[in-house]
Enzyme design. Structure first.
Site, PDB file in Angstrom:
ATOM      1  CD1 TRP A  11      -2.271  -1.936   0.275  1.00 47.10           C
ATOM      2  CD2 TRP A  11      -3.174  -0.972   2.088  1.00 47.10           C
ATOM      3  NE1 TRP A  11      -3.435  -2.594   0.567  1.00 47.10           N
ATOM      4  CE2 TRP A  11      -4.015  -2.031   1.671  1.00 47.10           C
ATOM      5  CE3 TRP A  11      -3.531  -0.223   3.212  1.00 47.10           C
ATOM      6  CZ2 TRP A  11      -5.197  -2.348   2.339  1.00 47.10           C
ATOM      7  CZ3 TRP A  11      -4.704  -0.550   3.874  1.00 47.10           C
ATOM      8  CH2 TRP A  11      -5.527  -1.597   3.438  1.00 47.10           C
ATOM      9  CE  LYS A  12       4.731   1.354  -4.093  1.00 43.59           C
ATOM     10  NZ  LYS A  12       5.310   1.813  -5.337  1.00 43.59           N
ATOM     11  CD  GLU A  18       8.053   3.654  -3.875  1.00 47.20           C
ATOM     12  OE1 GLU A  18       7.387   3.387  -2.862  1.00 47.20           O
ATOM     13  OE2 GLU A  18       7.628   3.496  -5.038  1.00 47.20           O
ATOM     14  CD  GLU A  33       8.819  -3.905  -6.408  1.00 51.08           C
ATOM     15  OE1 GLU A  33       7.614  -4.058  -6.603  1.00 51.08           O
ATOM     16  OE2 GLU A  33       9.272  -3.055  -5.626  1.00 51.08           O
ATOM     17  CB  SER A  81       3.608  -1.163 -14.082  1.00 52.91           C
ATOM     18  OG  SER A  81       4.084   0.144 -13.810  1.00 52.91           O
ATOM     19  N   GLY A 121       1.621  -2.613  -6.302  1.00 52.11           N
ATOM     20  CA  GLY A 121       1.339  -1.358  -5.615  1.00 52.11           C
ATOM     21  C   GLY A 121      -0.036  -0.837  -5.992  1.00 52.11           C
ATOM     22  N   GLY A 122      -0.062   0.101  -6.928  1.00 55.18           N
ATOM     23  CA  GLY A 122      -1.266   0.852  -7.254  1.00 55.18           C
ATOM     24  C   GLY A 122      -2.501   0.016  -7.557  1.00 55.18           C
TER      25      GLY A 122
END
Ligand code: PGA
Length: 259
Positions: A12-13, A98, A164, A205, A226-227
């Protein structure tokens, strides 16, 4: 919890609010007809405890993002692996780009964090990946192999690495399947010589449109998303799109005798 079948790990970051969690409690993994073996949701640390309650009947597991190497102490703003485990996490993502990038985490720092995770009985997911300039310079295999061997805990018998590519994260761009297979093979070769049984996830992605093809790539045992996995609907869409029983159990499953 079975280790069979590919994994889907949702990162979820720095997203998610307390008010969002109730919707997650309505997922029922066993009703989604999926060949995915483990589904792990990794919220910000603050949400671990309430999400553990929300996920109780869902079949989803809980993971965390990043940890400090020490168990406790004067480290303002940090969270230890022990604290994450106590809040309900079973895994922790370390070495994400990140963290490596903006927080300047080296392989040695990532190794300390992954070692701390094992100390706290968490499964570390160690991220590696090349930048665009490294890729363009033909350095992908060397970079990911060095990150993998430099970041895994010394002497670990089994490990999970997420490959990644930095340029693929959040960009909508995904490498060619052959490129992913080559990078994953380089990681496997590098770690194999250290005698570690390895699970390799692909991240960057991943979407409902791409998950099926990605999970069919040789050497890929799951995805880190992620997104596309920030909402229960997004996660359900990914699970429904994943291939059912398309791959033989990975070599890791037989090594571990998972059942
Ligand atoms: P993305 O993020 O799926 O949004 O590209 C993946 C990740 O950074 O783990």
């Amino acid at each position: 919890m079975s280790g069979m079948g590919p994994w889907l790990v949702a990162n979820w970051k720095m997203n998610g609010r307390i008010g969002d969690l109730e919707a997650w409690s309505r997922i029922r993994l066993d009703q989604l007809n999926t060949g995915i073996g483990r589904v792990v949701v990794c919220p910000p640390a603050l949400l671990l405890h309430p999400l553990a309650t929300a996920l109780a009947d869902t079949g989803l597991e809980l993971g965390a993002q990043d940890c400090h190497a020490q168990a406790s102490g004067a480290y303002t703003g940090n969270v230890s692996a022990e604290q994450l485990a106590e809040a309900g996490a079973q895994m922790v993502i370390v070495g994400h780009s990140e963290r490596r990038g903006p927080h300047r985490e080296t392989d040695a720092v990532v190794r300390e964090k992954a070692t701390a995770a094992l100390r706290a009985r968490l499964e570390p997911i160690v991220c590696v990946g090349e930048t665009l300039s490294e890729r363009e310079g033909g350095l992908t295999k060397a970079v990911v192999a060095a990150q993998a061997t430099g970041s895994l805990p010394l002497g670990c018998e089994q490990a999970t690495i997420a490959y990644e590519p930095v340029w693929a994260i959040g960009s909508g761009r995904i490498p060619q399947a052959d490129d992913i297979a080559r990078a994953v093979a380089a990681i496997r070769d590098a770690v194999h010589t250290a005698g570690t049984a390895l699970r390799v996830l692909y991240g960057g992605s991943v979407s409902a449109e791409t998950i099926s093809d990605l999970l069919r790539i040789e050497g890929v045992d799951g995805v880190l998303v992620g997104g596309a996995a920030l909402s229960p609907e997004g996660l359900s869409g990914l699970l429904k799109a994943a291939p059912y029983g398309s791959k033989e159990p990975s070599s890791l499953d037989s090594v571990l005798g998972a059942a």
